[in-house]
Design an enzyme around this catalytic site. Structure first.
Site, mmCIF file in Angstrom:
data_model
loop_
_atom_site.group_PDB
_atom_site.id
_atom_site.type_symbol
_atom_site.label_atom_id
_atom_site.label_comp_id
_atom_site.label_asym_id
_atom_site.label_seq_id
_atom_site.Cartn_x
_atom_site.Cartn_y
_atom_site.Cartn_z
ATOM 1 N N LEU A 10 11.838 11.669 -0.725
ATOM 2 C CA LEU A 10 12.224 12.982 -0.211
ATOM 3 C C LEU A 10 11.035 13.911 0.029
ATOM 4 C CD1 LEU A 10 15.365 13.558 -2.448
ATOM 5 C CD2 LEU A 10 15.177 12.359 -0.266
ATOM 6 N N HIS A 11 11.181 14.761 1.027
ATOM 7 C CA HIS A 11 10.159 15.756 1.358
ATOM 8 C C HIS A 11 10.876 17.070 1.703
ATOM 9 C CE1 HIS A 11 11.410 14.898 5.431
ATOM 10 N NE2 HIS A 11 11.127 13.620 5.246
ATOM 11 N N ASP A 64 16.159 13.091 13.894
ATOM 12 C CA ASP A 64 16.772 11.839 14.365
ATOM 13 C C ASP A 64 17.855 12.220 15.370
ATOM 14 O OD1 ASP A 64 15.416 9.786 12.672
ATOM 15 O OD2 ASP A 64 16.212 11.065 11.093
ATOM 16 N N GLN A 100 20.467 -1.141 8.660
ATOM 17 C CA GLN A 100 19.938 -0.425 9.824
ATOM 18 C C GLN A 100 18.490 -0.803 10.157
ATOM 19 O OE1 GLN A 100 20.618 3.418 7.690
ATOM 20 N NE2 GLN A 100 18.826 4.113 8.806
ATOM 21 N N GLN A 106 20.526 9.657 16.364
ATOM 22 C CA GLN A 106 21.370 9.382 15.189
ATOM 23 C C GLN A 106 22.417 10.494 15.021
ATOM 24 O OE1 GLN A 106 20.061 7.908 11.193
ATOM 25 N NE2 GLN A 106 20.188 10.045 10.596
ATOM 26 N N SER A 116 9.624 10.623 5.827
ATOM 27 C CA SER A 116 9.249 9.766 4.695
ATOM 28 C C SER A 116 8.143 8.808 5.115
ATOM 29 C CB SER A 116 10.458 8.964 4.228
ATOM 30 O OG SER A 116 11.473 9.843 3.870
ATOM 31 N N HIS A 129 14.142 17.055 3.682
ATOM 32 C CA HIS A 129 15.390 16.754 2.959
ATOM 33 C C HIS A 129 15.844 17.970 2.150
ATOM 34 C CE1 HIS A 129 13.641 12.573 3.294
ATOM 35 N NE2 HIS A 129 14.848 12.396 3.761
HETATM 36 O O1 PAF Z 1 18.532 9.351 8.381
HETATM 37 C C1 PAF Z 1 18.559 8.581 7.396
HETATM 38 O O2 PAF Z 1 17.867 8.765 6.426
HETATM 39 C C2 PAF Z 1 19.507 7.387 7.430
HETATM 40 O O3 PAF Z 1 19.624 6.878 8.714
HETATM 41 C C3 PAF Z 1 20.877 7.688 6.833
HETATM 42 C C4 PAF Z 1 21.623 8.749 7.621
HETATM 43 C C5 PAF Z 1 20.725 8.156 5.392
HETATM 44 C C6 PAF Z 1 21.750 6.436 6.833
HETATM 45 O O4 PAF Z 1 21.179 5.408 6.084
#
Ligand code: PAF
Length: 284
Positions: free
Chosen positions: A33-34, A152, A61, A155, A188, A37
């Site tokens: 974490l940074h 992201d 993933q 995402q 990260s 987050h």
């Molecule tokens: O963005 C991330 O860190 C990952 O893709 C997530 C959303 C935690 C899913 O593993």
């Protein structure tokens, strides 16, 4: 702060919280974490009294075993930061518990269209892995709100579509990218950069901002801009993976009606793949 590894225990804690009428904000992470987050955590705390963070490096993933093996793992430091930030529960399941039948004998969640283009085309199965784990985590945590970083970008679009398509009763909260003073987006993966690479890394944001400033209005043909940017990055020591300039609503090439463009950047610095993005208003 409780650190819970067992999904059954998590469920019973969530049940108690729900019975007490508490709202829950959820921040799914892969750890290491940074500040980015912690900004998601802060945002979550604005929406609900209870904040739950998951730390799970999701093997589904990753389409590169080396990338998965190299992913930084810093659970003790992560938990210390989350405690300090006032998080209520950290959920740290193991891959065996999440995927008891292995990665391939498991129901998948797939968001068509967005998942297959750009980053999805380059990393086949990546977004399927993300939507599957996020669904599973959502089902375990049952949050009212879930925070995702805009860094992201694709995402975030996949998750929003998934929540809409599957009528999940969760409000998705997009959170701005947090940057170092140098402009480098926090990630990260930055912890994997050597001292020399750290000096070069901010160039990706600089080149991206430069594209943003030079994006022609009514831009439909961005090829030259992209070529120049690739050249600049490669000359600085990067290996450009992809640069796209697309419509942020459809991820399709810009067209006359596009109101905004998103510049999506991905480039390797040594073995570390850095990504960034910028949304630009197009004045028509
Ligand atoms: O963005 C991330 O860190 C990952 O893709 C997530 C959303 C935690 C899913 O593993």
């Amino acid at each position: 702060m409780q650190v819970i590894e067992d999904p059954k225990l998590l469920r019973s804690e969530i049940k108690k919280l729900k019975q007490q009428g508490e709202l829950i904000s959820f921040i799914p992470t892969m750890g290491n974490l940074h500040q980015g987050h912690l900004t998601l955590v802060k945002e979550g705390q604005l929406h609900a009294k209870i904040t739950i963070v998951s730390i799970f490096v999701n093997p589904m993933q990753f389409n590169n075993a080396q990338d998965l093996a190299n992913y930084p793992k810093t659970l003790a430091e992560d938990c210390a930061q989350l405690k300090e930030a006032g998080v209520d529960i950290v959920f740290t399941p193991t891959p065996e518990v999440i995927y008891p039948n292995g990665l391939n004998a498991q129901t998948f969640v797939e968001v068509p269209g967005i998942s297959d283009s750009l980053e999805g085309e380059l990393r086949p199965g990546h977004f399927r892995g993300v939507s599957t784990i996020v669904t599973k985590l959502f089902n375990l945590v049952q949050p009212d709100f879930a925070c995702f970083g805009k860094k992201d970008f694709q995402q975030l679009a996949v998750i929003k579509q998934m929540v809409l398509d599957l009528a999940m009763p969760i409000k998705i909260i997009p959170v701005e990218t947090v940057r170092e003073n140098s402009g480098l987006a926090m990630s990260s993966r930055n912890s994997k950069l050597s001292e020399a690479e750290k000096l070069i890394a901010p160039k990706i944001a600089e080149v991206m901002n430069n594209i943003g400033q030079n994006l022609p209005t009514n831009s439909e043909n961005c090829e030259q801009l992209i070529k120049d940017a690739q050249q600049t990055l490669n000359n600085s020591g990067f290996k450009t993976d992809e640069i796209h300039i697309v419509d942020p609503l459809t991820f399709a090439p810009l067209h006359k009606a596009s109101k905004q463009a998103v510049i999506l950047m991905a480039a390797f610095l040594g073995n570390t793949r850095l990504i960034d993005n910028l949304v630009v208003n197009l004045h028509q």
